[in-house]
Scaffold this motif. Sequence first.
Motif: not given
Length: 433
Positions: A19-31, A33-42
């Motif tokens: 993965m790239s770091v950008r893809e890592f951040c996007a995958a984290f945001d998707q996970a 969302n799936d859990l219903g957690e309102r959190v993201s990562v830069s």
Amino acid sequence: MAQQQPRTRLEQRFQNAHMSVREFCAAFDQAANDLGERVSVSESQAKRWLAGKSELPRPAACRVLAHWWGEPTATLLGPPLAEVEPAPTRTEEELIVTAGRESVEHALTAASALDPSALEQLHAEAQRAARAYYTTPPLALLGDLVRLRDSVYTQLDRTNKPRQKAELYLIAGQVCGLLSSVSWDLGHPEVADEQARAAHTYGSVIDHASLLAWARALQVTVTFWSGRPRRAVAIAEAALAIAPAGTARARLHFVHARALSMIGARQEVATALDDAADELDRAGDDPFLDEVGGELGFDRSRRALCAGASYVCLGDGDRAAAEAATALELFAARPPAQRWVAGELGAQVDLAAARTLRGDLAGTEEALTPVFELSPDRRTEALSRRLAILAHALGSTRYRGAVEARRLGEQIEEFTAASLARITARPAITAGE
């Protein structure tokens, strides 16, 4: 460009996923969302996680990471795990060859055996120790016995031959039994009981009737001297039910009599002593107890010693004096190098106690003269306990005010103050050194 070594488990998983770091951040945001957690990562925060340069994230981010990667967050942010390469697939021919090689290796291990001379040496050392028990101070013998026991344990790990293991267990039982006797002499009844139990366990492992009986006799002795004569009686009676004839049963009958005398069972003592004498007439051909001898053996001098001590406990001064005199006569008939010092002096104390029971304090003093001259390294616990019984008799109403009784009482106190139990209880380095 070669990929750098991962610094964290998370970076290890990240690299394996290509993965790239950008893809890592996007995958984290998707996970999230799936859990219903309102959190993201830069991207900068993600890089710190991957490098292990960040504290544990907030709880919501921890839940997302754990859900996404299927591992605890603490593990992900910790060091990388060692990668285990999958075992290569083997052909049928390779499996067959490997199985054959493994079978040969196991057979060679199972065939591991000691040189017969090693077993002979251990048997000889154990026999020497059993005979040295009569003449060697307990503390001097203790170290030799521990080293011998440890040597036996080492050899047990070196052989897989059932017969050799059985012989080694027999030697181990013998040495533990001797350690029981020495531990008791040094005033450590709990340890003596443990060693006797260990000897009995080894006897059970190899189903050795004589070792089992001897170990129980040792346990009976420690138990009645420890103030539990009724328990000692029970142990002796259970052991007598299965003990082999001859020396093994004779010894058990005699220690049984000693325990019975401590609870005042006069008729039962007489019966036990008669049974013991009958067994002693049949003794002499036990391939273990009689062949080894020494502390494992049991002869007529020890018979008289046990009988005299039993009559002392029953308050029968006449019979106690006769048996103690017989014991002393038999001990004196032995060559000096084979005389049991502690046993002989035990008979002297019993003779002194018998004379005290008969009102002969002058005779008591005479009998105790060689006892009080004994060096501290030979003042065993059995001697100290015998003297304690005598001191109790000297302190009775009958001798209140008697100068001889007071003098003897003081000498007994001085003797026991320097006994082995007191010496071995002292710290190796005294305060101030």
